[in-house]
Design a protein around this motif. Structure first.
Motif, PDB file in Angstrom:
ATOM      1  N   MET A   1       0.854  -1.152  -0.140  1.00 52.36           N
ATOM      2  CA  MET A   1       0.021   0.030   0.068  1.00 52.36           C
ATOM      3  C   MET A   1       0.815   1.182   0.151  1.00 52.36           C
ATOM      4  SD  MET A   1      -3.209   0.654   2.325  1.00 52.36           S
ATOM      5  CE  MET A   1      -3.570   2.056   3.226  1.00 52.36           C
ATOM      6  N   GLY A   2       0.603   2.338  -0.701  1.00 52.03           N
ATOM      7  CA  GLY A   2       1.475   3.394  -0.693  1.00 52.03           C
ATOM      8  C   GLY A   2       0.246   4.766  -0.910  1.00 52.03           C
ATOM      9  N   LEU A   3       1.140   5.632  -1.411  1.00 53.93           N
ATOM     10  CA  LEU A   3       0.388   6.977  -1.775  1.00 53.93           C
ATOM     11  C   LEU A   3      -0.038   7.081  -3.121  1.00 53.93           C
ATOM     12  CD1 LEU A   3      -0.550   9.879  -0.866  1.00 53.93           C
ATOM     13  CD2 LEU A   3       1.779  10.402  -1.453  1.00 53.93           C
ATOM     14  N   ASP A   4      -1.392   7.153  -3.475  1.00 52.23           N
ATOM     15  CA  ASP A   4      -1.961   7.656  -4.856  1.00 52.23           C
ATOM     16  C   ASP A   4      -2.470   9.064  -4.836  1.00 52.23           C
ATOM     17  OD1 ASP A   4      -1.275   5.010  -5.489  1.00 52.23           O
ATOM     18  OD2 ASP A   4      -3.418   4.412  -5.502  1.00 52.23           O
ATOM     19  N   SER A   5      -1.955   9.895  -5.771  1.00 53.86           N
ATOM     20  CA  SER A   5      -2.069  11.262  -5.829  1.00 53.86           C
ATOM     21  C   SER A   5      -2.526  11.229  -7.166  1.00 53.86           C
ATOM     22  CB  SER A   5      -0.786  12.185  -5.949  1.00 53.86           C
ATOM     23  OG  SER A   5      -0.215  11.900  -4.706  1.00 53.86           O
ATOM     24  N   TYR A   6      -3.806  12.038  -7.382  1.00 52.88           N
ATOM     25  CA  TYR A   6      -4.531  12.633  -8.376  1.00 52.88           C
ATOM     26  C   TYR A   6      -4.685  14.018  -8.431  1.00 52.88           C
ATOM     27  CZ  TYR A   6      -5.958   7.580  -7.744  1.00 52.88           C
ATOM     28  OH  TYR A   6      -5.981   6.320  -7.649  1.00 52.88           O
ATOM     29  N   ILE A   7      -4.988  14.311  -9.913  1.00 53.96           N
ATOM     30  CA  ILE A   7      -5.517  15.543 -10.170  1.00 53.96           C
ATOM     31  C   ILE A   7      -6.886  14.961 -10.968  1.00 53.96           C
ATOM     32  CG2 ILE A   7      -5.470  17.582 -11.678  1.00 53.96           C
ATOM     33  CD1 ILE A   7      -3.193  17.687  -9.219  1.00 53.96           C
ATOM     34  N   PHE A   8      -8.315  15.541 -10.488  1.00 53.40           N
ATOM     35  CA  PHE A   8      -9.391  15.415 -10.945  1.00 53.40           C
ATOM     36  C   PHE A   8     -10.067  16.630 -11.519  1.00 53.40           C
ATOM     37  CE2 PHE A   8      -9.583  11.733  -7.888  1.00 53.40           C
ATOM     38  CZ  PHE A   8      -9.440  10.442  -8.812  1.00 53.40           C
ATOM     39  N   LYS A   9     -10.679  16.553 -12.624  1.00 58.27           N
ATOM     40  CA  LYS A   9     -11.511  17.515 -13.239  1.00 58.27           C
ATOM     41  C   LYS A   9     -12.960  17.122 -12.591  1.00 58.27           C
ATOM     42  CE  LYS A   9     -13.432  19.893 -17.210  1.00 58.27           C
ATOM     43  NZ  LYS A   9     -13.365  19.875 -18.673  1.00 58.27           N
ATOM     44  N   THR A  10     -13.409  17.830 -11.800  1.00 53.95           N
ATOM     45  CA  THR A  10     -14.693  17.728 -11.239  1.00 53.95           C
ATOM     46  C   THR A  10     -15.750  18.786 -11.814  1.00 53.95           C
ATOM     47  OG1 THR A  10     -14.027  19.140  -9.264  1.00 53.95           O
ATOM     48  CG2 THR A  10     -13.662  16.860  -8.998  1.00 53.95           C
ATOM     49  N   SER A  11     -16.925  18.186 -12.035  1.00 55.85           N
ATOM     50  CA  SER A  11     -18.080  19.211 -12.329  1.00 55.85           C
ATOM     51  C   SER A  11     -19.473  18.833 -11.611  1.00 55.85           C
ATOM     52  CB  SER A  11     -17.906  19.109 -13.996  1.00 55.85           C
ATOM     53  OG  SER A  11     -18.337  17.617 -14.380  1.00 55.85           O
ATOM     54  N   ARG A  12     -20.372  19.929 -11.715  1.00 59.66           N
ATOM     55  CA  ARG A  12     -21.732  19.695 -11.228  1.00 59.66           C
ATOM     56  C   ARG A  12     -22.441  18.970 -12.231  1.00 59.66           C
ATOM     57  NH1 ARG A  12     -22.619  24.704  -9.809  1.00 59.66           N
ATOM     58  NH2 ARG A  12     -21.575  24.271  -7.899  1.00 59.66           N
ATOM     59  N   PRO A  13     -23.440  17.871 -11.843  1.00 60.60           N
ATOM     60  CA  PRO A  13     -24.141  17.216 -12.665  1.00 60.60           C
ATOM     61  C   PRO A  13     -25.382  17.948 -12.793  1.00 60.60           C
ATOM     62  CG  PRO A  13     -24.203  16.050 -10.685  1.00 60.60           C
ATOM     63  CD  PRO A  13     -23.221  17.156 -10.621  1.00 60.60           C
ATOM     64  N   GLU A  14     -25.653  18.770 -13.723  1.00 61.19           N
ATOM     65  CA  GLU A  14     -26.857  19.663 -13.608  1.00 61.19           C
ATOM     66  C   GLU A  14     -28.115  18.863 -14.249  1.00 61.19           C
ATOM     67  OE1 GLU A  14     -27.008  22.335 -12.398  1.00 61.19           O
ATOM     68  OE2 GLU A  14     -24.830  23.345 -12.331  1.00 61.19           O
ATOM     69  N   HIS A  15     -27.803  17.716 -15.059  1.00 64.07           N
ATOM     70  CA  HIS A  15     -28.898  16.989 -15.498  1.00 64.07           C
ATOM     71  C   HIS A  15     -29.655  15.996 -14.338  1.00 64.07           C
ATOM     72  CE1 HIS A  15     -25.491  14.014 -15.163  1.00 64.07           C
ATOM     73  NE2 HIS A  15     -26.582  13.148 -15.341  1.00 64.07           N
ATOM     74  N   LEU A  16     -29.065  15.886 -13.015  1.00 64.71           N
ATOM     75  CA  LEU A  16     -29.988  15.181 -12.145  1.00 64.71           C
ATOM     76  C   LEU A  16     -31.167  16.134 -11.908  1.00 64.71           C
ATOM     77  CD1 LEU A  16     -27.153  14.178  -9.945  1.00 64.71           C
ATOM     78  CD2 LEU A  16     -28.242  12.755 -11.616  1.00 64.71           C
ATOM     79  N   CYS A  17     -32.349  15.317 -11.913  1.00 64.64           N
ATOM     80  CA  CYS A  17     -33.519  15.982 -12.060  1.00 64.64           C
ATOM     81  C   CYS A  17     -34.565  15.423 -10.821  1.00 64.64           C
ATOM     82  CB  CYS A  17     -34.222  16.265 -13.167  1.00 64.64           C
ATOM     83  SG  CYS A  17     -34.459  14.937 -14.193  1.00 64.64           S
ATOM     84  N   LYS A  18     -34.195  14.087 -10.623  1.00 62.80           N
ATOM     85  CA  LYS A  18     -34.961  13.429  -9.647  1.00 62.80           C
ATOM     86  C   LYS A  18     -34.553  13.855  -7.925  1.00 62.80           C
ATOM     87  CE  LYS A  18     -34.499   9.343 -10.091  1.00 62.80           C
ATOM     88  NZ  LYS A  18     -34.496   7.771 -10.304  1.00 62.80           N
TER      89      LYS A  18
END
Length: 189
Positions: free
Chosen positions: A1-18
């Motif tokens: 086990m070790g360190l995993d580092s990430y850069i994510f592009k995150t975004s709001r899912p506007e299409h969720l309507c329920k």
């Protein structure tokens, strides 16, 4: 086990309507959900900039019932989730002796699953970069954000992205993100 580092592009899912979704529905849409109750209050603003709040029906192990049925102490915990869907619950007695109980996937499904409705932050994430055991990257972001907490999202400004690219000869996006979208640093260990 070790360190995993990430850069994510995150975004709001506007299409969720329920008003309400199941965890499987969210997963099938390629989205990530984090229960609001599991986020430290000082970290919530990080998520608000790119997440939508939805009610999600999540599944949890009924540890109270497992402890009662197997005569385990309040200290018992799930020590392993195995590939076949079974779990191992670990308990320690007052002498420090460890006891393990295996519970099959079928028994878990029949007896030990709780359905709970949680208010969750829901967002889409796309992996931009990943590093394995690159402590220089972790040190860079620790210098920017302070101590980094495991599985917490840290928004990266355009200025920080430029500085990062200069320090590491990497290529993460440096242009400002549209409303509801953000680059984030994330560690898992």
């Amino acid at each position: 086990m070790g360190l995993d580092s990430y850069i994510f592009k995150t975004s709001r899912p506007e299409h969720l309507c329920k008003e309400q979704y199941t965890a499987k529905e969210i997963e099938s849409l390629g989205l990530t959900a984090i229960p609001v109750h599991s986020v430290e209050p000082e970290k919530e603003s990080n998520l608000r900039s790119f997440a939508k709040i939805c009610m999600i029906e999540n599944l949890y192990y009924d540890m109270e019932k497992i402890r009662i049925d197997y005569s385990l102490s309040e200290n018992a915990y799930i020590g392993a989730i195995l590939g076949n869907g079974s779990i191992e619950v670990t308990d320690c007695d007052s002498d420090g002796k460890s006891r393990r109980v295996s519970i099959s996937k079928e028994e878990i499904k029949d007896k030990y699953i709780l359905h709970q409705l949680d208010k969750c932050y829901v967002f889409r994430r796309e992996r931009i970069q990943m590093w394995y055991k690159n402590y220089h990257i972790s040190d860079f972001f620790t210098e920017i954000f302070g101590p980094i907490e495991n599985t917490t999202y840290y928004p990266i400004s355009a200025e920080v992205a430029v500085k990062f690219n200069q320090c590491f000869a990497e290529s993460i996006p440096t242009q400002p993100m549209p409303e509801g979208t953000c680059l984030c640093y994330y560690e898992w260990y």
